[in-house]
Design an enzyme around this catalytic site. Structure first.
Site, PDB file in Angstrom:
ATOM      1  N   ALA A 281      40.231  28.440  39.827  1.00  0.00           N
ATOM      2  CA  ALA A 281      40.350  27.884  41.174  1.00  0.00           C
ATOM      3  C   ALA A 281      41.768  27.476  41.530  1.00  0.00           C
ATOM      4  CB  ALA A 281      39.425  26.683  41.337  1.00  0.00           C
TER       5      ALA A 281
ATOM      6  N   ASN B   8      45.552  27.592  42.689  1.00  0.00           N
ATOM      7  CA  ASN B   8      46.176  28.453  43.688  1.00  0.00           C
ATOM      8  C   ASN B   8      47.549  28.956  43.267  1.00  0.00           C
ATOM      9  OD1 ASN B   8      44.329  28.730  45.880  1.00  0.00           O
ATOM     10  ND2 ASN B   8      44.646  26.573  46.384  1.00  0.00           N
TER      11      ASN B   8
ATOM     12  N   HIS C 252      42.468  34.407  49.535  1.00  0.00           N
ATOM     13  CA  HIS C 252      42.225  32.997  49.864  1.00  0.00           C
ATOM     14  C   HIS C 252      43.562  32.452  50.343  1.00  0.00           C
ATOM     15  CE1 HIS C 252      41.054  28.857  49.785  1.00  0.00           C
ATOM     16  NE2 HIS C 252      41.848  28.557  48.767  1.00  0.00           N
TER      17      HIS C 252
ATOM     18  N   THR D 188      43.140  19.195  49.540  1.00  0.00           N
ATOM     19  CA  THR D 188      41.718  19.483  49.730  1.00  0.00           C
ATOM     20  C   THR D 188      41.046  19.465  48.359  1.00  0.00           C
ATOM     21  OG1 THR D 188      41.898  21.897  49.466  1.00  0.00           O
ATOM     22  CG2 THR D 188      42.324  21.005  51.651  1.00  0.00           C
TER      23      THR D 188
END
Length: 320
Positions: free
Chosen positions: A122, A124, A179, A232
């Site tokens: 997950a 980035n 993404h 986030t």
């Protein structure tokens, strides 16, 4: 894999805001009997383990503790959230060089432990780091999965639910591609209660321009949140829980994830967001969506953007 029948073990690597939110979501759902938290900041992992332990009387019994990479040996799933956070004004792709270095220091000790389960990534930029995890680990591509556009697709469904006053769970719509900034809404396949979203929109006076504006809002929502609160984490933590649940319970659920392309959409040798079947052995099947010509071009352009940054990042890492 755990030697005990019906005993599932998850190792979380990275106990920042995203990691701890994921750990909380897993505890709330009572998923996995053993949950290990690994991070360079040991006091935080110990504190989170103790804090999460207190939830067991309200959820389900679970062994939760601060651990080491050696604990990955018999794990079913290793979830990687560790990495430098995205700062205000910074794109996910700006993070690539920093986080490739961090990732390379994680994957090797996980593999060296004897780990033989599934990687879920997950950190980035997730599509690039998922590819790098696959490369660094030497694992089969179906056992290395990225969170991909899972969060973005949730954002799209929530936005469409608000627009048309329906439960977002009744919206079947996907964000696809990177993404990040080159992602797009696959409106040509989106439905609400079996009806095409564009048909519903036309009936309710919602124009294509309105849908494009909604899509842009979804694309930029992360930046809005980052500017307001710095990061986030609740949304992505819950998305990771959902993917983990599909794996650990062998659900064969269709979820939008980062998957390795082997000819789908005319793409090869890249991880990118697409619907796929997720179950106990990892990624079981890619659902190749029947995209419109315009959407297919967006998918291919998104992949080209990712591939350039990926190749540049890996080349720089090799030259160090």
């Amino acid at each position: 894999m755990s030697s005990m029948p019906n005993h599932q073990k998850v190792v979380l690597v990275g106990d920042g805001a995203v990691g701890s939110s994921y750990a909380f979501a897993m505890a709330q759902q009572g998923i996995a009997e053993e949950f290990v938290i690994v991070d360079v900041v040991k006091d935080r992992t110990k504190g989170d383990a103790l804090d999460l332990e207190d939830a067991q009387a309200f959820t389900a019994p679970k062994k939760i503790y601060s651990g080491e990479y050696s604990d990955c040996k018999d794990a079913d799933l290793v979830v990687i959230t560790a990495g430098a956070p995205q700062k205000p004004g910074e794109s996910r792709l700006d993070l690539v060089n920093k986080n490739l270095n961090i990732l390379s220091s994680i994957v090797k000790p996980v593999v060296d432990s004897g780990f033989d389960g599934i990687f879920l990534v997950a950190a980035n930029p997730v599509d690039i780091l998922t590819y790098a995890t696959w490369k660094f680990s030497g694992f089969p591509k179906d056992r290395v999965i990225g969170s991909g556009t899972s969060l973005d697709s949730s954002r799209l469904r929530v936005a469409l639910g608000k627009q048309f006053n329906v439960d977002p769970r009744s919206v079947d719509a996907y964000i696809m591609g990177e993404h990040g900034d080159s992602e797009f809404a696959a409106y040509s396949t989106a439905t609400i209660g079996t009806r095409p979203v564009r048909d519903v929109a036309k009936e309710q006076g919602v124009s294509d321009e309105d849908l494009a504006k909604l899509e842009d809002g979804v694309r930029n929502k992360a930046y809005d949140i980052i500017n307001l609160k710095g990061a986030t984490f609740y949304g992505i933590g819950t998305a990771l829980m959902r993917i983990s649940k599909a794996i650990l319970r062998d659900e064969n659920a269709v979820l939008p994830v980062g998957a390795y392309m082997d000819g789908q959409y005319g793409l090869n040798d890249i991880y990118i967001g697409t619907p796929a079947v997720i179950g106990g052995t990892g990624l079981k099947q890619i659902i190749e969506s029947p995209l419109s010509a315009d959407e297919l071009k967006k998918m291919q352009d998104s992949a080209a953007t990712l591939k350039k940054v990926l190749n540049d990042g890996l080349a720089e890492l090799e030259n160090k």
